[in-house]
Design a protein around this motif. Structure first.
Motif, PDB file in Angstrom:
ATOM      1  N   ASN A  91     118.564 132.673  67.404  1.00 14.19           N
ATOM      2  CA  ASN A  91     117.415 132.807  68.298  1.00 14.19           C
ATOM      3  C   ASN A  91     117.648 132.171  69.665  1.00 14.19           C
ATOM      4  O   ASN A  91     116.707 131.851  70.383  1.00 14.19           O
ATOM      5  N   ASN A  92     118.927 131.967  70.001  1.00 15.80           N
ATOM      6  CA  ASN A  92     119.258 131.437  71.319  1.00 15.80           C
ATOM      7  C   ASN A  92     119.577 132.609  72.253  1.00 15.80           C
ATOM      8  O   ASN A  92     120.569 133.300  72.077  1.00 15.80           O
ATOM      9  N   LYS A  93     118.712 132.826  73.235  1.00 14.25           N
ATOM     10  CA  LYS A  93     118.863 133.983  74.114  1.00 14.25           C
ATOM     11  C   LYS A  93     120.119 133.890  74.980  1.00 14.25           C
ATOM     12  O   LYS A  93     120.621 134.918  75.446  1.00 14.25           O
ATOM     13  N   ASP A  94     120.615 132.677  75.203  1.00 16.89           N
ATOM     14  CA  ASP A  94     121.849 132.530  75.980  1.00 16.89           C
ATOM     15  C   ASP A  94     123.041 133.113  75.232  1.00 16.89           C
ATOM     16  O   ASP A  94     123.991 133.611  75.840  1.00 16.89           O
ATOM     17  N   PHE A 124     124.045 127.566  79.392  1.00 11.55           N
ATOM     18  CA  PHE A 124     123.030 127.253  78.383  1.00 11.55           C
ATOM     19  C   PHE A 124     121.820 126.616  79.042  1.00 11.55           C
ATOM     20  O   PHE A 124     121.924 125.580  79.705  1.00 11.55           O
ATOM     21  N   VAL A 125     120.670 127.261  78.861  1.00 16.58           N
ATOM     22  CA  VAL A 125     119.422 126.726  79.417  1.00 16.58           C
ATOM     23  C   VAL A 125     118.356 126.567  78.330  1.00 16.58           C
ATOM     24  O   VAL A 125     117.417 125.801  78.485  1.00 16.58           O
ATOM     25  N   GLN A 126     118.526 127.310  77.232  1.00 19.51           N
ATOM     26  CA  GLN A 126     117.544 127.255  76.144  1.00 19.51           C
ATOM     27  C   GLN A 126     117.933 126.178  75.142  1.00 19.51           C
ATOM     28  O   GLN A 126     119.114 125.868  74.968  1.00 19.51           O
ATOM     29  N   THR A 127     116.925 125.618  74.486  1.00 21.87           N
ATOM     30  CA  THR A 127     117.165 124.610  73.454  1.00 21.87           C
ATOM     31  C   THR A 127     118.144 125.137  72.412  1.00 21.87           C
ATOM     32  O   THR A 127     118.022 126.271  71.938  1.00 21.87           O
ATOM     33  N   ASP A 129     119.652 125.049  68.728  1.00 22.19           N
ATOM     34  CA  ASP A 129     119.282 124.630  67.380  1.00 22.19           C
ATOM     35  C   ASP A 129     120.393 124.965  66.396  1.00 22.19           C
ATOM     36  O   ASP A 129     121.493 125.369  66.783  1.00 22.19           O
ATOM     37  N   LEU A 165     121.502 120.182  75.165  1.00 21.03           N
ATOM     38  CA  LEU A 165     120.255 120.918  74.971  1.00 21.03           C
ATOM     39  C   LEU A 165     119.754 120.848  73.534  1.00 21.03           C
ATOM     40  O   LEU A 165     118.856 121.588  73.148  1.00 21.03           O
TER      41      LEU A 165
END
Length: 221
Positions: A91-94, A124-127, A129, A165
């Motif tokens: 679920n990481n859009k990057d 990478f800008v999104q959290t 996980d 992140l």
């Protein structure tokens, strides 16, 4: 028929049951059958509870990675199909645009170097996980074993950018040991000072996350 009726919340438990059958000693037709059932179940979970699939990738990826290289073509092909469906849990859009690249790197180890070079351009800008780490960490660990200094440096930089992140240390904890080991080896054996510096900086970031995890775990107890 069972997959259509069973609750998606039992996914982690049922997956472990399936994996118990997916042993090297199992007959290839049994392996293919298990993988087909697992693929159907993953599709249902992805449709009804994608977050559950995301947190389960740490369980799925290591087993499916190995089966992709099964000596029996039918097993390896079905493993690749199941792995491709499982990757929808990222679920990481990057990383999403690079999912085909990541699958190819798993399928063909000769593409590891090329894949790492392309991933070096990811901002990478999104959290970050566990779903992203479950796919990226094995590739990074493999990258640290590559002979070229530039690949090792890229791996250290990519890992460093990712861990910055990570908001929840519990998400990163399952991957810390392998990453710390790879970075320690890099720091101790690489003569190139630039690579060693980047690896040391990333190593320190990982140690900080490890301390955060230990502190958070102590507070929960």
């Amino acid at each position: 028929a069972i997959v259509k009726k069973i609750s998606v919340q039992t996914f982690p438990l049922v997956t472990r049951v399936i994996f118990n059958v997916l042993e090297e000693t199992s007959k290839w037709k049994v392996k293919v059958g298990c993988l087909q059932i697992l693929k159907s179940y993953i599709e249902r979970v992805e449709n009804l509870d994608r977050d559950l699939l995301s947190v389960s990738l740490n369980l799925l990826i290591p087993v499916l990675r190995e089966l992709v290289h099964d000596t029996r073509k039918e097993v390896s092909n079905q493993s690749l199909e199941t792995l491709t469906v499982a990757m929808k849990g990222i679920n990481n859009k990057d990383l999403e645009p690079f999912i085909p690249e990541l699958i190819q790197a798993i399928q063909n180890p000769l593409q590891i170097e090329e894949s790492i070079q392309r991933l070096g351009g990811v901002v990478f800008v999104q959290t970050v996980d566990s779903s992203a780490l479950s796919v990226m960490v094995p590739l990074m660990v493999a990258g640290f074993k590559q002979p070229k200094f530039i690949i090792k440096r890229l791996c250290a930089r990519i890992v460093g950018n990712m861990v910055k992140l990570v908001e929840d240390p519990f998400e990163a904890e399952p991957f810390l040991s392998s990453l710390l080991e790879a970075l320690c080896d890099c720091i101790e054996t690489i003569a190139n000072p630039e690579v060693r510096e980047v690896a040391t900086q990333t190593h320190q970031l990982l140690l900080q996350i490890q301390k955060q995890y230990v502190k958070a775990e102590a507070m929960e107890q």
